[in-house]
Write an enzyme that holds these catalytic residues in place. Structure first.
Site, mmCIF file in Angstrom:
data_model
loop_
_atom_site.group_PDB
_atom_site.id
_atom_site.type_symbol
_atom_site.label_atom_id
_atom_site.label_comp_id
_atom_site.label_asym_id
_atom_site.label_seq_id
_atom_site.Cartn_x
_atom_site.Cartn_y
_atom_site.Cartn_z
ATOM 1 N N LYS A 10 0.755 -1.288 -0.027
ATOM 2 C CA LYS A 10 -0.061 0.154 -0.206
ATOM 3 C C LYS A 10 0.902 1.291 0.038
ATOM 4 O O LYS A 10 2.127 1.250 0.381
ATOM 5 C CB LYS A 10 -1.087 -0.001 1.188
ATOM 6 C CG LYS A 10 -1.940 -1.251 1.093
ATOM 7 C CD LYS A 10 -2.930 -1.013 2.176
ATOM 8 C CE LYS A 10 -3.850 -2.255 2.230
ATOM 9 N NZ LYS A 10 -5.099 -2.225 3.440
ATOM 10 N N HIS A 117 -2.070 -5.247 1.798
ATOM 11 C CA HIS A 117 -3.358 -5.889 1.469
ATOM 12 C C HIS A 117 -3.148 -7.425 0.966
ATOM 13 O O HIS A 117 -2.175 -7.636 0.326
ATOM 14 C CB HIS A 117 -4.232 -5.256 0.333
ATOM 15 C CG HIS A 117 -5.310 -6.244 -0.030
ATOM 16 N ND1 HIS A 117 -6.563 -6.029 0.756
ATOM 17 C CD2 HIS A 117 -5.432 -6.686 -1.186
ATOM 18 C CE1 HIS A 117 -7.407 -6.979 0.012
ATOM 19 N NE2 HIS A 117 -6.960 -7.322 -1.265
HETATM 20 P P1 CMP Z 1 -7.296 -4.716 3.363
HETATM 21 O O1 CMP Z 1 -6.829 -5.969 3.884
HETATM 22 O O2 CMP Z 1 -6.838 -3.851 2.216
HETATM 23 O O3 CMP Z 1 -8.868 -4.622 3.289
HETATM 24 C C1 CMP Z 1 -9.682 -3.559 3.646
HETATM 25 C C2 CMP Z 1 -9.152 -2.343 4.156
HETATM 26 O O4 CMP Z 1 -9.867 -1.658 4.955
HETATM 27 C C3 CMP Z 1 -8.299 -3.132 5.135
HETATM 28 O O5 CMP Z 1 -7.160 -3.672 4.771
HETATM 29 C C4 CMP Z 1 -7.948 -1.803 6.113
HETATM 30 O O6 CMP Z 1 -6.764 -0.930 5.311
HETATM 31 C C5 CMP Z 1 -9.247 -0.960 5.835
HETATM 32 N N1 CMP Z 1 -9.934 -1.284 7.031
HETATM 33 C C6 CMP Z 1 -10.682 -2.298 7.669
HETATM 34 N N2 CMP Z 1 -11.251 -2.035 8.858
HETATM 35 C C7 CMP Z 1 -11.038 -0.747 9.033
HETATM 36 C C8 CMP Z 1 -11.435 0.308 9.911
HETATM 37 N N3 CMP Z 1 -12.250 -0.463 11.068
HETATM 38 N N4 CMP Z 1 -11.210 1.289 10.103
HETATM 39 C C9 CMP Z 1 -10.308 1.882 8.984
HETATM 40 N N5 CMP Z 1 -10.083 1.124 7.919
HETATM 41 C C10 CMP Z 1 -10.357 -0.323 8.014
#
Ligand code: CMP
Length: 138
Positions: A10, A117
């Site tokens: 990221k 991610h």
């Molecule tokens: P990722 O694995 O990319 O999948 C969804 C993304 O949303 C996660 O990683 C985080 O970057 C973001 N995310 C998930 N939960 C939250 C949260 N409660 N608050 C802010 N960002 C979140």
């Protein structure tokens, strides 16, 4: 059959100059890099990638962050259990909950700026891989 997954280094981890360290960790754990590229997502493209989260309160902030600088999507392959293996190396979504030795423990700032991610299942992996890479590149 060997499973493939998508990870994205990221924008926070790209800014920290950590692409190499992150890819080296996956290689050390026996995963192979199938495809990789640097992409600077537009807000719309980040929204497209995270469509499943469109109703979540963090959607706007997450897609602002993901379009704030270049990111580095990578397709990884490493046997039948690639997806769980990669997720174990990443650690919990929230770095505060991530185990010692995981990439998010090492590189993430917070639950949103969590460095890397990883696809959460085979169907998601297929959709996410095709969001960034054409058949010819794989
Ligand atoms: P990722 O694995 O990319 O999948 C969804 C993304 O949303 C996660 O990683 C985080 O970057 C973001 N995310 C998930 N939960 C939250 C949260 N409660 N608050 C802010 N960002 C979140």
């Amino acid at each position: 059959m060997s499973q493939r997954t998508l990870i994205i280094v990221k924008p926070d981890a790209v800014k920290k100059n950590a692409i190499g360290q992150i890819l080296a960790r996956f290689e050390k754990e026996g995963l192979r890099i199938v495809a990789a590229r640097m992409v600077y997502l537009s807000k719309r493209e980040a929204e497209g990638f995270y469509q499943v989260h469109r109703e979540r309160p963090f959607f706007g902030s997450l897609t602002d962050f993901m379009s704030s600088g270049p990111c580095f999507p990578v397709v990884l392959e490493g046997g039948e259990e690639t997806i769980p293996k990669v997720r174990a190396i990443l650690g919990a979504t929230d770095p505060a909950q991530a185990d010692e030795g995981t990439l998010r423990k090492q590189f993430a700032t917070n639950i949103e700026r969590n460095a890397v991610h990883g696809s959460d299942g085979p169907e998601t992996a297929a959709t996410e891989i095709s969001y960034f890479f054409r058949g010819l590149e794989l």
